[in-house]
Design a protein around this motif. Structure first.
Motif, short mmCIF file in Angstrom:
data_model
loop_
_atom_site.label_atom_id
_atom_site.label_comp_id
_atom_site.label_asym_id
_atom_site.label_seq_id
_atom_site.Cartn_x
_atom_site.Cartn_y
_atom_site.Cartn_z
N ASN A 112 -6.10 2.28 2.57
CA ASN A 112 -5.14 1.59 4.11
C ASN A 112 -5.31 0.18 4.20
N ILE A 116 -1.68 -2.41 4.30
CA ILE A 116 -1.80 -2.63 5.44
C ILE A 116 -1.69 -4.06 5.07
N ARG A 147 2.13 5.16 12.63
CA ARG A 147 2.44 4.15 11.69
C ARG A 147 2.44 2.40 12.63
N MET A 150 -0.21 1.12 12.31
CA MET A 150 -0.33 0.17 11.04
C MET A 150 0.18 -0.88 11.73
#
Length: 227
Positions: A112, A116, A147, A150
């Motif tokens: 994650n 990012i 998405r 994100m």
């Protein structure tokens, strides 16, 4: 419906679609990461466009590829996993863009935080669905896209199709929503974002904080502890 006590749902729009005016105890929990101050690239170091997440013809990825084909000043990174067979189609159809380094394909898995950070290397993200997909599938019409959250967390403004599920882009002024995928429409959206980039980037972070999974689950956790 009379047996329902509480509802967990990803958005107000989805709640209204499912339950109309019925009044239940509800918890709005979007498919968003828990927000923290992620490591991100400074605005002045960002370059190019990005499509992050699942890469599929049904999602209209190729509209963005056609855009950079028409406007050689832009590059596009496809970062994610392809729907079965679609990578070969893209590699064959757009071999020239790939060889020129203007279309970059990156399918490496990242956790994650690293994902990012990778997104934040880019100026603008995209979130499209084909219009017939939107028309025929309520999930794509009403559900927020993973998405998108994100992009928010990375502070990257988004260009997206105009649907109720993605309207937080307008609510937070965190990008542009469009009603067609014409080249000139996408170009206008890109130019509008670039003219107000720092503000829209900051607004993306505000959207990430507002939709944080951790924050939005706290009321549910407290409710479960007492019921």
């Amino acid at each position: 419906p009379d047996k329902i006590n509480t509802v967990i749902v990803p958005s107000e729009e989805r709640y209204e679609y499912n339950f109309g005016s019925r009044q239940y105890k509800k918890f709005i929990i979007p498919n968003a990461p828990a927000y923290k101050e992620y490591d991100t690239y400074p605005i002045n170091e960002r370059k190019g466009l990005i499509w992050a997440g699942t890469i599929s013809q049904a999602f209209g990825t190729y509209h963005v590829i056609e855009f950079i084909k028409a406007y050689p000043e832009y590059t596009l990174t496809l970062k994610g996993s392809f729907v079965s067979g679609y990578e070969a189609v893209i590699r064959e159809k757009y071999a020239d863009l790939i060889s020129e380094g203007r279309l970059i394909i990156n399918t490496e898995y990242l956790d994650n935080d690293a994902f990012i950070l990778f997104i934040s290397k880019h100026l603008i993200g995209f979130c499209f669905y084909e219009w017939d997909v939107i028309k025929n599938n309520i999930n794509y019409y009403l559900a927020p896209a993973g998405r998108l959250f994100m992009y928010y967390a990375a502070g990257v403004p988004t260009i997206a199709c105009k649907t109720p599920g993605l309207k937080s882009i307008n609510d937070f002024n965190a990008g542009q929503m469009i009603t067609d995928y014409k080249l000139e429409t996408i170009k206008k959206a890109v130019d509008t974002i670039m003219a107000d980039y720092a503000n829209m980037s900051a607004n993306s972070i505000k959207a990430a904080i507002f939709h944080s999974f951790e924050t939005n689950t706290l009321p549910l956790i407290e409710y479960l502890k007492t019921h």
